[in-house]
Design an enzyme around this catalytic site. Structure first.
Site, PDB file in Angstrom:
ATOM      1  N   GLY A  57      -0.279   3.435  -6.586  1.00  0.00           N
ATOM      2  CA  GLY A  57       1.153   3.033  -5.801  1.00  0.00           C
ATOM      3  C   GLY A  57       1.751   4.073  -4.921  1.00  0.00           C
ATOM      4  CG  HIS A  75      -8.410  -3.124   4.812  1.00  0.00           C
ATOM      5  ND1 HIS A  75      -8.959  -3.585   3.470  1.00  0.00           N
ATOM      6  CD2 HIS A  75      -9.441  -2.873   5.369  1.00  0.00           C
ATOM      7  CE1 HIS A  75     -10.338  -3.554   3.647  1.00  0.00           C
ATOM      8  NE2 HIS A  75     -10.526  -2.844   4.735  1.00  0.00           N
TER       9      HIS A  75
HETATM   10  C1  GAR Z   1      -4.900   2.277  -0.311  1.00  0.00           C
HETATM   11  O1  GAR Z   1      -6.055   2.974  -0.041  1.00  0.00           O
HETATM   12  C2  GAR Z   1      -5.005   1.033   0.226  1.00  0.00           C
HETATM   13  O2  GAR Z   1      -5.240   1.033   1.439  1.00  0.00           O
HETATM   14  C3  GAR Z   1      -6.055   0.135  -0.528  1.00  0.00           C
HETATM   15  O3  GAR Z   1      -5.991   0.640  -1.746  1.00  0.00           O
HETATM   16  C4  GAR Z   1      -5.411   1.968  -1.822  1.00  0.00           C
HETATM   17  C5  GAR Z   1      -4.244   1.840  -2.824  1.00  0.00           C
HETATM   18  O4  GAR Z   1      -3.577   3.312  -2.940  1.00  0.00           O
HETATM   19  N1  GAR Z   1      -6.035  -1.204  -0.407  1.00  0.00           N
HETATM   20  C6  GAR Z   1      -7.152  -2.020  -0.422  1.00  0.00           C
HETATM   21  O5  GAR Z   1      -8.120  -1.473  -0.742  1.00  0.00           O
HETATM   22  C7  GAR Z   1      -6.586  -3.648  -0.290  1.00  0.00           C
HETATM   23  N2  GAR Z   1      -7.931  -4.336   0.022  1.00  0.00           N
HETATM   24  P1  GAR Z   1      -2.037   3.255  -3.578  1.00  0.00           P
HETATM   25  O6  GAR Z   1      -2.240   2.246  -5.023  1.00  0.00           O
HETATM   26  O7  GAR Z   1      -1.908   4.856  -3.804  1.00  0.00           O
HETATM   27  O8  GAR Z   1      -1.178   2.882  -2.492  1.00  0.00           O
END
Ligand code: GAR
Length: 209
Positions: A12, A109
């Site tokens: 998150g 993304h």
């Molecule tokens: C982030 O890098 C986001 O871009 C990616 O997951 C991570 C979440 O990090 N999202 C995807 O790959 C969606 N297809 P976070 O939980 O620390 O925000």
């Protein structure tokens, strides 16, 4: 005051970046809730520590994607959301869900879309030998990782990078563009025209880091 509901699956950090920017800049916004698809999602702890209602809707307890998404829709509507922010939400959403929140559902993304949709973007960028990689905030439409692009951030791929070092550089960029995109939405500055998003008044929709 507009309300945001955020969906997460893990740490998150993007939600945290949006929330902290909103506090620092005194945005008139209500963080109505954070929902994860499993209770172990770390980001729920941060939300709770800030007094934001935080919920887990366990996808494993639903036998179909439709039933899980229906539960999600019900919870998000109950919380009241002008904007639904997908922040590392790793579930494919049904067309019903996407249609329900059309025009107020955004995602980040970790790639410069349309390059590298899907998973393992950093590994694939390294394999492809690209000189630039990055992140994209976009409105969600029915194709996975498609939809009108709100803004992008590009970062260089450096000699000696591995997937972790590249992911860290991209994540820092994500933390800059996601709050910016959310603020544009809240300020009513985004116009979707076909597959393009105009920011009014115009402002650069690409950050080069
Ligand atoms: C982030 O890098 C986001 O871009 C990616 O997951 C991570 C979440 O990090 N999202 C995807 O790959 C969606 N297809 P976070 O939980 O620390 O925000």
């Amino acid at each position: 005051m507009l309300s945001i509901v955020t969906l997460i699956s893990g740490r998150g950090s993007n939600f945290e970046a949006i929330f902290k920017t909103a506090q620092k800049e005194h945005w008139p916004v209500k963080f109505a809730g954070v929902i994860a698809n499993h209770s172990a999602a770390k980001g729920l702890d941060f939300a709770r520590s800030q007094g934001i209602p935080a919920f887990a809707i366990e996808h494993r307890e639903h036998s179909t994607r439709e039933s899980f998404d229906a539960a999600l829709i019900e919870k998000i509507d109950e919380l009241g959301a002008n904007l639904v922010v997908l922040a590392g939400f790793m579930r494919i959403l049904t067309p019903e869900f996407i249609r329900h929140f059309e025009g107020r559902l955004i995602n980040i993304h970790p790639a410069l879309l349309p390059a590298f949709p899907g998973l393992h973007t950093h590994e694939r960028a390294l394999e492809a030998g690209v000189a630039e990689h990055g992140a994209t905030v976009h409105f969600v439409t029915e194709g996975v990782d498609e939809g009108p692009i709100i803004c992008q951030a590009s970062v260089p791929v450096l000699p000696g990078d591995d997937a972790d070092s590249l992911a860290a550089r991209v994540l820092a960029a994500e933390h800059q563009i996601y709050p910016r995109a959310v603020k544009w939405f809240l300020d009513g500055r985004l116009r979707i025209e076909g597959n393009q998003v105009q920011v009014q008044p115009p402002e650069s929709q690409l950050i080069k880091l």
